[in-house]
Scaffold this motif. Structure first.
Motif, PDB file in Angstrom:
ATOM      1  N   MET A  84       8.452 -12.852   1.527  1.00  0.00           N
ATOM      2  CA  MET A  84       9.144 -12.429   2.744  1.00  0.00           C
ATOM      3  C   MET A  84      10.656 -12.550   2.632  1.00  0.00           C
ATOM      4  O   MET A  84      11.397 -11.739   3.177  1.00  0.00           O
ATOM      5  N   THR A  85      11.131 -13.594   1.901  1.00  0.00           N
ATOM      6  CA  THR A  85      12.583 -13.823   1.858  1.00  0.00           C
ATOM      7  C   THR A  85      13.246 -13.211   0.634  1.00  0.00           C
ATOM      8  O   THR A  85      14.363 -12.693   0.719  1.00  0.00           O
ATOM      9  N   ASN A  86      12.551 -13.239  -0.520  1.00  0.00           N
ATOM     10  CA  ASN A  86      13.163 -12.738  -1.749  1.00  0.00           C
ATOM     11  C   ASN A  86      12.427 -11.535  -2.322  1.00  0.00           C
ATOM     12  O   ASN A  86      12.784 -11.054  -3.390  1.00  0.00           O
ATOM     13  N   GLY A  87      11.370 -11.100  -1.648  1.00  0.00           N
ATOM     14  CA  GLY A  87      10.573  -9.994  -2.176  1.00  0.00           C
ATOM     15  C   GLY A  87      11.309  -8.668  -2.156  1.00  0.00           C
ATOM     16  O   GLY A  87      12.366  -8.520  -1.536  1.00  0.00           O
ATOM     17  N   VAL A  88      10.729  -7.720  -2.877  1.00  0.00           N
ATOM     18  CA  VAL A  88      11.327  -6.389  -2.967  1.00  0.00           C
ATOM     19  C   VAL A  88      10.315  -5.367  -2.470  1.00  0.00           C
ATOM     20  O   VAL A  88       9.121  -5.641  -2.361  1.00  0.00           O
ATOM     21  N   THR A  89      10.800  -4.186  -2.179  1.00  0.00           N
ATOM     22  CA  THR A  89       9.920  -3.120  -1.702  1.00  0.00           C
ATOM     23  C   THR A  89       9.067  -2.588  -2.857  1.00  0.00           C
ATOM     24  O   THR A  89       9.350  -2.861  -4.026  1.00  0.00           O
ATOM     25  N   ILE A  90       8.080  -1.791  -2.508  1.00  0.00           N
ATOM     26  CA  ILE A  90       7.219  -1.222  -3.536  1.00  0.00           C
ATOM     27  C   ILE A  90       8.004  -0.332  -4.488  1.00  0.00           C
ATOM     28  O   ILE A  90       7.745  -0.305  -5.694  1.00  0.00           O
ATOM     29  N   GLY A  91       9.011   0.399  -3.952  1.00  0.00           N
ATOM     30  CA  GLY A  91       9.831   1.258  -4.808  1.00  0.00           C
ATOM     31  C   GLY A  91      10.641   0.440  -5.794  1.00  0.00           C
ATOM     32  O   GLY A  91      10.744   0.802  -6.970  1.00  0.00           O
ATOM     33  N   GLN A  92      11.199  -0.682  -5.319  1.00  0.00           N
ATOM     34  CA  GLN A  92      11.964  -1.546  -6.212  1.00  0.00           C
ATOM     35  C   GLN A  92      11.056  -2.211  -7.238  1.00  0.00           C
ATOM     36  O   GLN A  92      11.392  -2.292  -8.422  1.00  0.00           O
ATOM     37  N   ALA A  93       9.888  -2.661  -6.784  1.00  0.00           N
ATOM     38  CA  ALA A  93       8.952  -3.301  -7.705  1.00  0.00           C
ATOM     39  C   ALA A  93       8.552  -2.332  -8.817  1.00  0.00           C
ATOM     40  O   ALA A  93       8.513  -2.695 -10.000  1.00  0.00           O
ATOM     41  N   ALA A  94       8.258  -1.102  -8.436  1.00  0.00           N
ATOM     42  CA  ALA A  94       7.868  -0.099  -9.426  1.00  0.00           C
ATOM     43  C   ALA A  94       9.008   0.154 -10.411  1.00  0.00           C
ATOM     44  O   ALA A  94       8.783   0.226 -11.626  1.00  0.00           O
ATOM     45  N   ALA A  95      10.244   0.281  -9.897  1.00  0.00           N
ATOM     46  CA  ALA A  95      11.395   0.553 -10.753  1.00  0.00           C
ATOM     47  C   ALA A  95      11.666  -0.618 -11.692  1.00  0.00           C
ATOM     48  O   ALA A  95      11.955  -0.416 -12.881  1.00  0.00           O
ATOM     49  N   PHE A  96      11.558  -1.839 -11.189  1.00  0.00           N
ATOM     50  CA  PHE A  96      11.810  -3.012 -12.023  1.00  0.00           C
ATOM     51  C   PHE A  96      10.798  -3.123 -13.165  1.00  0.00           C
ATOM     52  O   PHE A  96      11.142  -3.495 -14.280  1.00  0.00           O
ATOM     53  N   VAL A  97       9.557  -2.791 -12.865  1.00  0.00           N
ATOM     54  CA  VAL A  97       8.487  -2.943 -13.852  1.00  0.00           C
ATOM     55  C   VAL A  97       8.400  -1.740 -14.796  1.00  0.00           C
ATOM     56  O   VAL A  97       7.909  -1.847 -15.918  1.00  0.00           O
ATOM     57  N   GLY A  98       8.905  -0.601 -14.360  1.00  0.00           N
ATOM     58  CA  GLY A  98       8.888   0.584 -15.210  1.00  0.00           C
ATOM     59  C   GLY A  98       7.690   1.487 -14.999  1.00  0.00           C
ATOM     60  O   GLY A  98       7.219   2.147 -15.930  1.00  0.00           O
ATOM     61  N   VAL A  99       7.200   1.525 -13.765  1.00  0.00           N
ATOM     62  CA  VAL A  99       6.114   2.434 -13.421  1.00  0.00           C
ATOM     63  C   VAL A  99       6.513   3.195 -12.165  1.00  0.00           C
ATOM     64  O   VAL A  99       7.591   2.983 -11.621  1.00  0.00           O
ATOM     65  N   THR A 100       5.652   4.070 -11.703  1.00  0.00           N
ATOM     66  CA  THR A 100       5.938   4.810 -10.478  1.00  0.00           C
ATOM     67  C   THR A 100       5.268   4.135  -9.288  1.00  0.00           C
ATOM     68  O   THR A 100       4.339   3.324  -9.446  1.00  0.00           O
ATOM     69  N   VAL A 101       5.737   4.483  -8.102  1.00  0.00           N
ATOM     70  CA  VAL A 101       5.114   3.960  -6.883  1.00  0.00           C
ATOM     71  C   VAL A 101       3.649   4.381  -6.829  1.00  0.00           C
ATOM     72  O   VAL A 101       2.773   3.604  -6.432  1.00  0.00           O
ATOM     73  N   LYS A 102       3.384   5.611  -7.252  1.00  0.00           N
ATOM     74  CA  LYS A 102       2.005   6.106  -7.271  1.00  0.00           C
ATOM     75  C   LYS A 102       1.135   5.235  -8.169  1.00  0.00           C
ATOM     76  O   LYS A 102      -0.025   4.935  -7.846  1.00  0.00           O
ATOM     77  N   THR A 103       1.700   4.795  -9.277  1.00  0.00           N
ATOM     78  CA  THR A 103       0.950   3.941 -10.198  1.00  0.00           C
ATOM     79  C   THR A 103       0.648   2.599  -9.566  1.00  0.00           C
ATOM     80  O   THR A 103      -0.471   2.075  -9.679  1.00  0.00           O
ATOM     81  N   VAL A 104       1.636   2.009  -8.895  1.00  0.00           N
ATOM     82  CA  VAL A 104       1.419   0.714  -8.227  1.00  0.00           C
ATOM     83  C   VAL A 104       0.303   0.850  -7.196  1.00  0.00           C
ATOM     84  O   VAL A 104      -0.591  -0.006  -7.106  1.00  0.00           O
ATOM     85  N   ARG A 105       0.324   1.927  -6.437  1.00  0.00           N
ATOM     86  CA  ARG A 105      -0.713   2.129  -5.423  1.00  0.00           C
ATOM     87  C   ARG A 105      -2.085   2.336  -6.068  1.00  0.00           C
ATOM     88  O   ARG A 105      -3.106   1.922  -5.524  1.00  0.00           O
ATOM     89  N   HIS A 106      -2.071   2.982  -7.245  1.00  0.00           N
ATOM     90  CA  HIS A 106      -3.337   3.157  -7.965  1.00  0.00           C
ATOM     91  C   HIS A 106      -3.871   1.801  -8.419  1.00  0.00           C
ATOM     92  O   HIS A 106      -5.085   1.541  -8.344  1.00  0.00           O
ATOM     93  N   TYR A 107      -2.969   0.930  -8.867  1.00  0.00           N
ATOM     94  CA  TYR A 107      -3.381  -0.428  -9.246  1.00  0.00           C
ATOM     95  C   TYR A 107      -3.964  -1.171  -8.050  1.00  0.00           C
ATOM     96  O   TYR A 107      -4.942  -1.915  -8.186  1.00  0.00           O
ATOM     97  N   HIS A 108      -3.362  -0.960  -6.886  1.00  0.00           N
ATOM     98  CA  HIS A 108      -3.901  -1.578  -5.661  1.00  0.00           C
ATOM     99  C   HIS A 108      -5.321  -1.091  -5.409  1.00  0.00           C
ATOM    100  O   HIS A 108      -6.230  -1.873  -5.125  1.00  0.00           O
ATOM    101  N   LYS A 109      -5.495   0.210  -5.528  1.00  0.00           N
ATOM    102  CA  LYS A 109      -6.791   0.814  -5.234  1.00  0.00           C
ATOM    103  C   LYS A 109      -7.873   0.270  -6.161  1.00  0.00           C
ATOM    104  O   LYS A 109      -9.040   0.082  -5.752  1.00  0.00           O
ATOM    105  N   LEU A 110      -7.503   0.006  -7.424  1.00  0.00           N
ATOM    106  CA  LEU A 110      -8.457  -0.502  -8.399  1.00  0.00           C
ATOM    107  C   LEU A 110      -8.636  -2.016  -8.315  1.00  0.00           C
ATOM    108  O   LEU A 110      -9.482  -2.585  -9.014  1.00  0.00           O
ATOM    109  N   GLY A 111      -7.810  -2.645  -7.484  1.00  0.00           N
ATOM    110  CA  GLY A 111      -7.910  -4.097  -7.345  1.00  0.00           C
ATOM    111  C   GLY A 111      -7.245  -4.859  -8.476  1.00  0.00           C
ATOM    112  O   GLY A 111      -7.513  -6.054  -8.659  1.00  0.00           O
ATOM    113  N   LEU A 112      -6.380  -4.208  -9.208  1.00  0.00           N
ATOM    114  CA  LEU A 112      -5.710  -4.867 -10.323  1.00  0.00           C
ATOM    115  C   LEU A 112      -4.530  -5.705  -9.858  1.00  0.00           C
ATOM    116  O   LEU A 112      -4.186  -6.705 -10.494  1.00  0.00           O
ATOM    117  N   VAL A 113      -3.887  -5.288  -8.793  1.00  0.00           N
ATOM    118  CA  VAL A 113      -2.742  -6.000  -8.219  1.00  0.00           C
ATOM    119  C   VAL A 113      -2.959  -6.104  -6.711  1.00  0.00           C
ATOM    120  O   VAL A 113      -3.300  -5.102  -6.070  1.00  0.00           O
TER     121      VAL A 113
END
Length: 271
Positions: free
Chosen positions: A14-43
């Motif tokens: 809540m205090t130091n977290g980043v948005t999904i777009g920032q998380a995707a950019a920092f890790v080197g994937v797309t937002v769509k990929t992060v959401r796909h990981y969510h859907k599969l239960g990987l993250v």
């Protein structure tokens, strides 16, 4: 440094977290990929802050990095979740299995690449080296490019349609090229294309060819190959009539030669 308490991860998000777009950019994937990981239960899907945005903390990004790295290494997404939660021994075994599969895949891709390289040389990609060596000998023995092309196409068709008789067919050709008498008759047969289809010399040449085969049994092929071709009458008919419209005299010459061989007891395929 203070010891993290039970609510540290939630608070850090809540205090130091980043948005999904920032998380995707920092890790080197797309937002769509992060959401796909969510859907599969990987993250785990992050909680929303007071503004309604989902906030991802460092632990979430670490998980994303691990998933992305395993996926990039070729681990199927369906296997990543259990792999991340496995013990060290199972993790190592799973990675070894992935490595084996990748090695097999690399070998398959290398074979495909070699085929593409051979395709630059036409039908040679469809033939083994031994067959290509037979074709390479023909020009030096005086056979023209049209004859060699016809033999190449016949080899391609034979390998595909009658694989059990292919090696025998190759052996016949090799033996024929080692026989000056056969080479001379084969060249005369190709030159006969300039004759009238009813020219009596065609039958005379067929007799000479059949007699030469009978006098030199190695030119007929081994018994197993002959039986394979005799059983494959439909396939043989297709191969034998290939280019018949372009070489009608050769087709007639072949038919007459084989008829004489059958009359002599050779199990030549029937047209």
């Amino acid at each position: 440094m203070a010891t993290p308490g039970p609510g540290t991860r939630h608070d850090e998000r809540m205090t130091n977290g980043v948005t999904i777009g920032q998380a995707a950019a920092f890790v080197g994937v797309t937002v769509k990929t992060v959401r796909h990981y969510h859907k599969l239960g990987l993250v785990e899907e992050a909680e929303r802050d007071g503004s309604g945005y989902r906030r991802y903390g460092s632990a979430d990004l670490l998980r994303l990095v691990r998933v992305r790295t395993l996926a990039a290494a070729g681990v199927p997404l369906a296997e990543i979740g259990s792999l991340l939660d496995a013990g060290a021994e199972r993790f190592a075994a799973a990675l070894a299995d992935v490595e084996r599969r990748l090695t097999d895949r690399i070998a398959e891709l290398a074979a495909r690449r070699d085929t593409l390289h051979r395709l630059a040389e036409g039908d040679r990609a469809l033939l083994p080296d031994r067959a290509c060596a037979v074709l390479d000998r023909m020009p030096g023995l005086g056979f023209g490019p049209d004859y060699v092309a016809a033999q190449r196409e016949a080899l391609v068709l034979a390998r595909a349609l009658v694989p059990e008789g292919f090696e025998g067919f190759l052996t016949q050709l090799e033996n024929g090229l080692d026989d000056p008498g056969f080479v001379d008759l084969a060249k005369r047969g190709w030159e006969a294309e300039s004759w009238d289809p009813d020219d009596p010399r065609i039958e005379e040449l067929a007799i000479a060819m059949a007699d030469h085969y009978l006098a030199n049994p190695a030119l007929l092929g081994d018994p197993a190959s002959l039986r394979a071709w005799a059983r494959a009458s439909a396939q043989y008919r297709l191969i034998n009539h290939h280019r018949a419209d372009q070489a009608p005299v050769s087709a007639r010459l072949t038919a007459l030669t084989e008829a004489r061989l059958r009359a002599a007891g050779v199990p030549a395929p029937r047209p």
